[in-house]
Design a protein around this motif. Structure first.
Motif: not given
Ligand SMILES: N[C@@H](Cc1c[nH]c[nH+]1)C(=O)O
Length: 399
Positions: A82-86, A129-131, A276-279, A295-299, A314-318
């Protein structure tokens, strides 16, 4: 089942037809090329994974958003991403294990049980993108810069950026001494920005007067840059990490404003949106005429820990479909039509090859087709002259 029922697609699971599909694809290539030029390596995450790996460290929101299926092979429960970031955090921590900074980008379909917005999609095409491997203003500004450049590439002219920092709320919460249920009530009131309810919950459960009043003030700290100075004063009694967070927000915003002078920046220090994973620092981009973030994102520095390697991130998605819909100018598709019946004409075949190799669209007619060039989306056609030469002429005939 009626015919209409057979055609019915589930809410938020839309098909994409021409010409939108092509527009999305063109934008996908442009964005992935942009990410590549910034040093971000492309990854393809799996569409489904065992639930534990998909949801570890991500919090309740993502759990509720995830479609679950049983894997017939292993008998275990799988979740559809449901979300690629994790997933990328797992790749960084477990599969890649690179030393030093690592940069990844992706574009993949995800499914969500509920859309984020009223009429929104449940099947976004998540691009981002994620860094990994650096915590601080430099990586925050890099990701923000990349997000703004991506939006500019997609055609956004006026961008409004909202910056927050979930670390501030988390630090105050630690001082508040709430149990899980009280914490949830407070979280929901802040998330929905119901100030009076935040005040009531704080008054009811938080014993320490300074903490109580700082929480009540925090939710009202939103606006342009002057609220940062106000926050420094009003949250002066907060733990030291709050001052650090405010300083980093200020510094990041300054750099971004300098690099992207046309972006309008606002601050919302009680912004808790997300999975909830943003810190740390969180941000969202808006454009005029659309009420939701594009677009949104965070650390999210802790996510890799559960996979054996805590890495700053940190990263962002759209949603690529939304970007294409809101921003891409429609480019009318044009091409060259070739009449049927000349499939052995060498002269024609080599002309077609040459045109296609330079990227021109050439549509070859099929015998007995009763629609012509214009109906086939071709604004010109190849016409055979008496000397056997094929020349491109504007097409104005409708068969
Ligand atoms: N995946 C998050 C945004 C994000 C990317 N990286 C960090 N945060 C979202 O879709 O809201």
């Amino acid at each position: 089942m009626t015919i209409a029922d057979r055609w019915l697609l589930p809410d938020g699971m839309e098909e994409v037809l021409p010409p939108q599909a092509r527009q999305i694809e063109v934008l996908r290539r442009e964005l992935l090329d942009l990410f590549h030029s910034w040093g971000y390596d492309l990854v393809f995450p799996p569409p489904a994974e065992y639930l534990e790996s998909l949801l570890t460290g991500s919090g309740n929101d993502l759990d509720l958003q995830t479609f679950k299926v049983t894997d017939r092979n292993s008998g275990r429960l799988m979740g559809i991403a449901a979300d690629i970031t994790p997933q990328v955090a797992r790749m960084d921590a477990h599969s890649m294990q690179r030393q030093g900074p690592a940069r990844f980008c992706y574009c993949a379909n995800v499914l969500r049980t509920k859309s984020d917005t009223m009429l929104g999609s449940r099947s976004p095409m998540q691009v981002g993108a994620e860094l990994f491997g650096h915590a601080g203003v430099e990586s925050d500004t890099e990701i923000l810069g990349l997000m703004l450049s991506a939006l500019a590439t997609a055609g956004a002219e006026k961008i409004h950026l909202d910056i927050g920092h979930v670390g501030i709320y988390k630090a105050l919460l630690q001082e508040a001494g709430l149990d899980a249920d009280q914490e949830k009530q407070l979280f929901n009131a802040i998330l929905h920005k119901v100030y009076s309810e935040v005040d009531q919950i704080a008054a009811r459960y938080i014993v320490s007067e300074p903490v109580r009043s700082m929480i009540s003030r925090l939710v009202r700290l939103s606006g342009s840059s002057e609220i940062l100075a106000q926050a420094q004063l009003e949250l002066a009694d907060a733990p030291a990490s709050v001052k650090e967070a405010l300083d980093s927000v200020e510094q990041t915003a300054k750099i971004i404003q300098h690099q992207y002078p046309n972006v309008e920046i606002n601050f919302d220090l009680a912004e808790l949106r997300g999975y909830n994973y943003h810190t740390g620092m969180v941000f969202a981009a808006y454009i005029p005429g659309y009420a939701h973030a594009i677009a949104q994102g965070g650390r999210y520095d802790e996510t890799g820990k559960v996979f054996g390697r805590a890495r700053p991130a940190t990263g962002f998605s759209a949603d690529l479909k939304i970007l294409a819909k809101l921003l891409q100018k429609t480019d009318p598709v044009s091409g060259i039509f070739v009449p049927a019946g000349f499939s052995t004409d060498e002269e024609l075949l080599s002309t077609i090859r040459a045109l296609r190799s330079e990227g021109t669209r050439v549509v070859v007619g099929l015998p007995e087709q009763d629609v012509g060039a214009l109906e086939m989306g071709c604004d010109s056609e190849l016409v055979r002259k008496e000397d056997g030469q094929w020349v491109v002429e504007p097409s104005n005939r409708i068969f």
